[in-house]
Design a protein around this motif. Structure first.
Motif, PDB file in Angstrom:
ATOM      1  N   MET A   1       0.864  -1.179   0.000  1.00 20.90           N
ATOM      2  CA  MET A   1       0.000   0.000   0.000  1.00 20.90           C
ATOM      3  C   MET A   1       0.897   1.225   0.000  1.00 20.90           C
ATOM      4  N   ILE A   2       0.593   2.158  -0.889  1.00 19.03           N
ATOM      5  CA  ILE A   2       1.343   3.410  -0.951  1.00 19.03           C
ATOM      6  C   ILE A   2       0.436   4.510  -0.407  1.00 19.03           C
ATOM      7  N   MET A   3       0.958   5.273   0.503  1.00 21.54           N
ATOM      8  CA  MET A   3       0.216   6.348   1.161  1.00 21.54           C
ATOM      9  C   MET A   3      -1.094   5.833   1.763  1.00 21.54           C
ATOM     10  N   GLY A   4      -1.093   4.583   2.162  1.00 22.46           N
ATOM     11  CA  GLY A   4      -2.229   4.015   2.861  1.00 22.46           C
ATOM     12  C   GLY A   4      -3.461   3.737   2.024  1.00 22.46           C
ATOM     13  N   SER A   5      -3.451   4.112   0.736  1.00 21.93           N
ATOM     14  CA  SER A   5      -4.683   3.923  -0.029  1.00 21.93           C
ATOM     15  C   SER A   5      -4.494   3.420  -1.458  1.00 21.93           C
ATOM     16  N   PHE A   6      -3.273   3.326  -1.944  1.00 20.25           N
ATOM     17  CA  PHE A   6      -3.040   2.870  -3.309  1.00 20.25           C
ATOM     18  C   PHE A   6      -2.333   1.521  -3.296  1.00 20.25           C
ATOM     19  N   LEU A   7      -3.043   0.467  -3.687  1.00 23.30           N
ATOM     20  CA  LEU A   7      -2.414  -0.846  -3.804  1.00 23.30           C
ATOM     21  C   LEU A   7      -1.521  -0.833  -5.039  1.00 23.30           C
TER      22      LEU A   7
ATOM     23  N   LYS B   1      -3.788   0.123  -8.252  1.00 19.42           N
ATOM     24  CA  LYS B   1      -5.248   0.136  -8.182  1.00 19.42           C
ATOM     25  C   LYS B   1      -5.711   1.581  -8.281  1.00 19.42           C
ATOM     26  N   GLN B   2      -6.467   1.846  -9.351  1.00 19.05           N
ATOM     27  CA  GLN B   2      -6.986   3.185  -9.601  1.00 19.05           C
ATOM     28  C   GLN B   2      -8.443   3.049 -10.000  1.00 19.05           C
ATOM     29  N   GLY B   3      -9.323   3.713  -9.290  1.00 18.56           N
ATOM     30  CA  GLY B   3     -10.739   3.645  -9.639  1.00 18.56           C
ATOM     31  C   GLY B   3     -11.333   2.261  -9.451  1.00 18.56           C
ATOM     32  N   GLY B   4     -10.828   1.500  -8.488  1.00 16.43           N
ATOM     33  CA  GLY B   4     -11.381   0.190  -8.190  1.00 16.43           C
ATOM     34  C   GLY B   4     -10.751  -0.963  -8.941  1.00 16.43           C
ATOM     35  N   ALA B   5      -9.991  -0.693  -9.985  1.00 16.04           N
ATOM     36  CA  ALA B   5      -9.376  -1.768 -10.774  1.00 16.04           C
ATOM     37  C   ALA B   5      -7.857  -1.605 -10.775  1.00 16.04           C
ATOM     38  N   LEU B   6      -7.169  -2.737 -10.867  1.00 11.11           N
ATOM     39  CA  LEU B   6      -5.714  -2.724 -10.974  1.00 11.11           C
ATOM     40  C   LEU B   6      -5.357  -2.479 -12.439  1.00 11.11           C
TER      41      LEU B   6
END
Length: 174
Positions: free
Chosen positions: A57-63, A89-94
């Motif tokens: 996790m980057i910055m706690g919210s980006f896988l 992961k952006q907008g719910g999708a990797l």
């Protein structure tokens, strides 16, 4: 006349040796680059507990999932060429963020496919239960100045079409 990169690809395909201890295969990449095909291995070092694939996790919210496929040397060790792919992961999708091919040109002159260089085509990604399956089409562009943080297209560089298939068991986050 065969290009230096094509020679590396052909040599990489010919040396599809098995990994030796302490390395084990956790995944693979099939890479078609400019009409030449090679198989790369995603390895894990069993002694060090490290792998050429990770999720964090980057910055706690980006896988972010990073995977590195490498040719296997005659000695059974991960070598070159190698392909690094980063998914986020952006907008719910990797989705594919970037891909870099490091070959005999070194770390300062990779072939790159990212938002600034190369051309990203259709991408499909599935990531369930720590298993990543992806297909990527597009084109890589050879850069220079990459390691110095000042990448620009190499003189005379032309897009190189690519199709990549990835299948890897990514170690779970700690």
């Amino acid at each position: 006349m065969i290009s230096a990169f094509a020679a590396v690809l052909i040599a990489g395909s010919a040396m599809a040796a098995d990994l030796t201890a302490p390395f084990e295969k956790i995944g693979e990449m099939q890479v078609d680059l400019g009409g030449d095909t090679m198989m790369l291995v995603v390895a894990r070092n069993t002694e060090k507990g490290s792998a050429y694939a990770e999720q964090k996790m980057i910055m706690g919210s980006f896988l972010t999932v990073n995977v590195v496929g490498r040719a296997v040397t005659d000695e059974g060790k991960p070598g070159r060429p190698m392909l690094q792919m980063t998914f986020q992961k952006q907008g719910g999708a990797l989705n594919l963020l970037s891909a870099e091919v490091f070959d005999d040109q070194g770390f300062d002159a990779p072939m790159v496919m990212d938002p600034d260089f190369g051309e990203k085509g259709p991408v499909t990604v599935s990531f369930e239960n720590d298993h990543l399956e992806a297909t990527v089409e597009g084109a890589f562009l050879r850069l220079t100045g990459y390691a110095k943080g000042q990448p620009v297209p190499a003189e005379g560089a032309k897009p190189v079409p690519a199709a990549i298939k990835v299948s890897v068991d990514v170690p779970p986050m700690e």
